[in-house]
Motif scaffolding. Sequence first.
Motif, PDB file in Angstrom:
ATOM      1  N   LEU A 177      78.633  94.001  44.554  1.00 25.09           N
ATOM      2  CA  LEU A 177      78.361  92.644  43.902  1.00 25.09           C
ATOM      3  C   LEU A 177      77.483  92.264  44.865  1.00 25.09           C
ATOM      4  O   LEU A 177      77.025  92.103  45.513  1.00 25.09           O
ATOM      5  CB  LEU A 177      79.890  91.795  44.809  1.00 25.09           C
ATOM      6  CG  LEU A 177      79.673  90.497  44.705  1.00 25.09           C
ATOM      7  CD1 LEU A 177      79.405  89.576  43.143  1.00 25.09           C
ATOM      8  CD2 LEU A 177      80.565  89.635  45.067  1.00 25.09           C
ATOM      9  N   TYR A 178      76.193  91.944  43.459  1.00 32.20           N
ATOM     10  CA  TYR A 178      75.207  91.449  43.302  1.00 32.20           C
ATOM     11  C   TYR A 178      75.141  90.410  42.582  1.00 32.20           C
ATOM     12  O   TYR A 178      74.788  89.959  41.920  1.00 32.20           O
ATOM     13  CB  TYR A 178      74.509  92.428  43.064  1.00 32.20           C
ATOM     14  CG  TYR A 178      72.707  92.067  42.769  1.00 32.20           C
ATOM     15  CD1 TYR A 178      72.262  91.247  44.043  1.00 32.20           C
ATOM     16  CD2 TYR A 178      72.394  92.487  41.637  1.00 32.20           C
ATOM     17  CE1 TYR A 178      70.523  90.968  44.298  1.00 32.20           C
ATOM     18  CE2 TYR A 178      70.770  92.195  42.205  1.00 32.20           C
ATOM     19  CZ  TYR A 178      70.819  91.195  43.166  1.00 32.20           C
ATOM     20  OH  TYR A 178      68.547  91.532  42.897  1.00 32.20           O
ATOM     21  N   THR A 179      74.943  89.050  43.914  1.00 39.11           N
ATOM     22  CA  THR A 179      74.304  87.774  42.877  1.00 39.11           C
ATOM     23  C   THR A 179      72.875  87.121  43.371  1.00 39.11           C
ATOM     24  O   THR A 179      72.759  87.155  44.138  1.00 39.11           O
ATOM     25  CB  THR A 179      75.212  86.749  43.076  1.00 39.11           C
ATOM     26  OG1 THR A 179      75.308  87.102  44.235  1.00 39.11           O
ATOM     27  CG2 THR A 179      76.423  87.091  42.514  1.00 39.11           C
ATOM     28  N   PRO A 180      72.173  87.760  41.931  1.00 40.15           N
ATOM     29  CA  PRO A 180      70.703  87.023  42.475  1.00 40.15           C
ATOM     30  C   PRO A 180      70.182  85.689  42.957  1.00 40.15           C
ATOM     31  O   PRO A 180      69.263  85.454  43.144  1.00 40.15           O
ATOM     32  CB  PRO A 180      69.388  88.049  42.080  1.00 40.15           C
ATOM     33  CG  PRO A 180      70.199  88.547  40.743  1.00 40.15           C
ATOM     34  CD  PRO A 180      71.821  88.823  41.331  1.00 40.15           C
ATOM     35  N   THR A 181      70.972  84.971  42.143  1.00 35.68           N
ATOM     36  CA  THR A 181      70.605  83.936  41.293  1.00 35.68           C
ATOM     37  C   THR A 181      71.770  83.097  41.570  1.00 35.68           C
ATOM     38  O   THR A 181      72.903  83.673  42.135  1.00 35.68           O
ATOM     39  CB  THR A 181      70.114  83.869  40.502  1.00 35.68           C
ATOM     40  OG1 THR A 181      70.948  84.245  39.058  1.00 35.68           O
ATOM     41  CG2 THR A 181      68.907  84.392  40.021  1.00 35.68           C
ATOM     42  N   MET A 182      71.802  81.424  42.080  1.00 42.31           N
ATOM     43  CA  MET A 182      72.949  80.806  42.329  1.00 42.31           C
ATOM     44  C   MET A 182      73.006  80.228  40.992  1.00 42.31           C
ATOM     45  O   MET A 182      74.767  80.058  41.068  1.00 42.31           O
ATOM     46  CB  MET A 182      72.145  79.109  43.075  1.00 42.31           C
ATOM     47  CG  MET A 182      71.611  79.739  44.518  1.00 42.31           C
ATOM     48  SD  MET A 182      73.488  79.556  45.597  1.00 42.31           S
ATOM     49  CE  MET A 182      72.510  80.502  46.876  1.00 42.31           C
ATOM     50  N   SER A 183      72.486  80.211  39.997  1.00 42.09           N
ATOM     51  CA  SER A 183      73.300  80.259  38.801  1.00 42.09           C
ATOM     52  C   SER A 183      72.988  80.721  37.477  1.00 42.09           C
ATOM     53  O   SER A 183      72.682  82.050  38.034  1.00 42.09           O
ATOM     54  CB  SER A 183      73.079  78.577  38.097  1.00 42.09           C
ATOM     55  OG  SER A 183      73.545  78.087  36.812  1.00 42.09           O
ATOM     56  N   HIS A 184      72.080  80.914  36.455  1.00 41.39           N
ATOM     57  CA  HIS A 184      72.060  82.238  36.130  1.00 41.39           C
ATOM     58  C   HIS A 184      70.857  82.860  36.106  1.00 41.39           C
ATOM     59  O   HIS A 184      70.185  81.994  37.024  1.00 41.39           O
ATOM     60  CB  HIS A 184      71.420  81.394  34.164  1.00 41.39           C
ATOM     61  CG  HIS A 184      73.241  81.110  33.360  1.00 41.39           C
ATOM     62  ND1 HIS A 184      74.497  81.139  33.527  1.00 41.39           N
ATOM     63  CD2 HIS A 184      73.193  79.240  33.060  1.00 41.39           C
ATOM     64  CE1 HIS A 184      74.871  80.437  33.071  1.00 41.39           C
ATOM     65  NE2 HIS A 184      73.915  78.887  32.701  1.00 41.39           N
ATOM     66  N   VAL A 185      70.564  84.419  35.765  1.00 39.76           N
ATOM     67  CA  VAL A 185      69.639  84.444  36.012  1.00 39.76           C
ATOM     68  C   VAL A 185      68.382  83.598  35.283  1.00 39.76           C
ATOM     69  O   VAL A 185      68.945  83.483  34.061  1.00 39.76           O
ATOM     70  CB  VAL A 185      69.541  86.201  35.569  1.00 39.76           C
ATOM     71  CG1 VAL A 185      68.492  86.973  35.710  1.00 39.76           C
ATOM     72  CG2 VAL A 185      70.893  86.804  36.697  1.00 39.76           C
ATOM     73  N   SER A 186      67.120  83.960  35.655  1.00 43.08           N
ATOM     74  CA  SER A 186      65.687  83.111  34.441  1.00 43.08           C
ATOM     75  C   SER A 186      65.610  83.514  33.764  1.00 43.08           C
ATOM     76  O   SER A 186      66.487  85.082  33.308  1.00 43.08           O
ATOM     77  CB  SER A 186      64.640  83.942  36.176  1.00 43.08           C
ATOM     78  OG  SER A 186      64.519  83.011  37.136  1.00 43.08           O
ATOM     79  N   TYR A 187      65.564  83.477  33.542  1.00 45.89           N
ATOM     80  CA  TYR A 187      64.999  83.529  31.508  1.00 45.89           C
ATOM     81  C   TYR A 187      63.876  84.264  31.673  1.00 45.89           C
ATOM     82  O   TYR A 187      62.856  84.737  32.815  1.00 45.89           O
ATOM     83  CB  TYR A 187      64.432  82.658  30.461  1.00 45.89           C
ATOM     84  CG  TYR A 187      65.630  81.774  30.150  1.00 45.89           C
ATOM     85  CD1 TYR A 187      66.315  81.707  28.405  1.00 45.89           C
ATOM     86  CD2 TYR A 187      64.826  80.103  30.014  1.00 45.89           C
ATOM     87  CE1 TYR A 187      67.293  81.208  28.185  1.00 45.89           C
ATOM     88  CE2 TYR A 187      66.078  79.128  30.040  1.00 45.89           C
ATOM     89  CZ  TYR A 187      66.867  79.919  29.257  1.00 45.89           C
ATOM     90  OH  TYR A 187      67.893  78.572  28.356  1.00 45.89           O
ATOM     91  N   GLU A 188      64.069  85.883  30.976  1.00 42.06           N
ATOM     92  CA  GLU A 188      63.244  87.174  30.411  1.00 42.06           C
ATOM     93  C   GLU A 188      61.795  86.874  31.064  1.00 42.06           C
ATOM     94  O   GLU A 188      61.113  87.069  32.090  1.00 42.06           O
ATOM     95  CB  GLU A 188      63.526  87.926  29.494  1.00 42.06           C
ATOM     96  CG  GLU A 188      62.226  88.787  30.127  1.00 42.06           C
ATOM     97  CD  GLU A 188      62.762  89.755  30.725  1.00 42.06           C
ATOM     98  OE1 GLU A 188      61.921  90.838  31.449  1.00 42.06           O
ATOM     99  OE2 GLU A 188      63.575  89.584  31.630  1.00 42.06           O
ATOM    100  N   ILE A 189      61.690  85.413  30.239  1.00 41.07           N
ATOM    101  CA  ILE A 189      59.885  84.878  30.127  1.00 41.07           C
ATOM    102  C   ILE A 189      59.366  84.317  31.212  1.00 41.07           C
ATOM    103  O   ILE A 189      58.537  84.360  31.857  1.00 41.07           O
ATOM    104  CB  ILE A 189      59.468  83.724  28.712  1.00 41.07           C
ATOM    105  CG1 ILE A 189      58.148  83.837  28.511  1.00 41.07           C
ATOM    106  CG2 ILE A 189      59.897  82.545  29.339  1.00 41.07           C
ATOM    107  CD1 ILE A 189      58.295  82.894  27.463  1.00 41.07           C
ATOM    108  N   ASP A 190      60.196  84.013  32.523  1.00 39.35           N
ATOM    109  CA  ASP A 190      59.984  83.063  33.353  1.00 39.35           C
ATOM    110  C   ASP A 190      60.450  84.093  34.825  1.00 39.35           C
ATOM    111  O   ASP A 190      60.302  84.182  35.986  1.00 39.35           O
ATOM    112  CB  ASP A 190      61.346  81.777  33.331  1.00 39.35           C
ATOM    113  CG  ASP A 190      60.638  80.758  32.521  1.00 39.35           C
ATOM    114  OD1 ASP A 190      59.509  80.728  32.140  1.00 39.35           O
ATOM    115  OD2 ASP A 190      61.207  80.246  32.084  1.00 39.35           O
TER     116      ASP A 190
END
Length: 505
Positions: free
Chosen positions: A254-267
């Motif tokens: 289980l891996y969740t690098p962000t609290m909500s969505h993963v950043s847009y690729e451009i960001d």
Amino acid sequence: MLKNINGRKIYSRLIMTVLITMLLAGSVLAAGAQADNPKYIFFLIGDGMASSQATLAEYYNQFENLEEVNHDYDQYGESFIDLQAENHSDRLMMHRLDHEGSTRTTGSYTLVPGSAQTATSLATGFKTDRDTIALDLNDKPLESVLMAAQDKGMATGLVSTARITHATPASFGSNVPDRGMENEIAAQYLENEIDYLVGGGARHFLPGSNENSKREDDRNLFEEFANNGYQVFESSNDTAAFRDYEPQAGDQVLYTPTMSHVSYEIDRNDKLVPSIAEMTEKGIELLKQDNDGFFMMIEGGRIDHAAHDNDVAATIHDTLAFDDAVKTAYKFYLEHPNETLIIVAGDHETGGLGLNSSEGMEYDYFMDLAPIREVKASIEEGFEYTGDRAKVYADLKEDFGIEELNDREKELLESAMDLQDAEGKGADVGEMDGYWPQATWISPVQSTIAHITSRRSRIGWTSSAHTGQIIPIRTHGVGAARYSDSMDNTDVAKITAELLEVELN
């Protein structure tokens, strides 16, 4: 006597020939049966991605390979066509797969579907209500192809650039009456023992006492997963450890690098958050160790969000990142060509993306991708209006490559700032003569900048919501030809179940 002996010899040879023919035929049939039953399945879903999103991303990818950008439309067009003719490797990987079909996306009672509906159809083979996750119209739980694969003994994985508890992955790994029940979805992943869970959404695994949590109870699902033997990586602080981790047979992750969505690729900050291709690669390293094979669903979830915002640059970059995940799956296919099936589909179209736009009665046949090259950030994550108008113009120059606005663009932007100053972020941009469609979760100023960028590239949008377009599906490998038809989205799950030799209930 001699004649009889020769006759017996001829008869014996005939019998032997028939037996050999039958054995060979049996071998061919057995090989055919084996060839129709994949051991490894990649189901890649571009959320909100239809032909227009994929085509635009491919054109941009090819455009980026032009040595010099010529803004004269006729010359630019000629050089672009020459590049396309000479360099087919610049085509998206999804467009190079062997087989292509299409899917209708309607819901149970709606022509324009929601993500929970389309994901449920692709996962289970059933139509359902707009916000329902893997339940039929009578609220009976439905088994997804992923869970059926698990019942067969295969390893399972869910990957998403949205929250891992969002509608698409949830439809493959849980059953709830409302897609908003993400806390319950997270808990069901543990109950269902899905082997590889990677995406955003840490907030639904943290106990309610944590200030970042969205849970209303004190369950610490990170601890519960760890206590059940999972390798747990809770946040971007664990990204280096996730990258260094070497999967062992029988591991679960289980891996969740962000609290909500993963950043847009451009960001996206590569040091903190892996790409969707990297998430897919690590999943392969883990799941391939199961002797019974695997089923992995990989979602490019933020294509949809960018298209909701009518953010052309973010839409392109997330589509290209998703295609890198397709490349990762294809690389595995090359190592296991007789055992692997790759399915690439959108769930629905978002934004009504048009590859040409005219203002007023202007009539032309052009797109200009050059302005998109100058964009360095998404509208949603890379820009926020706080009342400082000078900063807006500075950000336009720095992040969006817009040094000067024409009179109409400036009028629209100033009107949006006036509106936002007066009404706040939730103001209705419809008061601005209805000129720009308004996405539901960005401000009038953000929406206006999104459409200035789009219109400068001659890109049009008809909506900030989903549309009812028919969606392409592309497949490659074992059983791939079965999807080469005009289908309903429910047929995708049914065909996949047949290939797996499982029954969906």
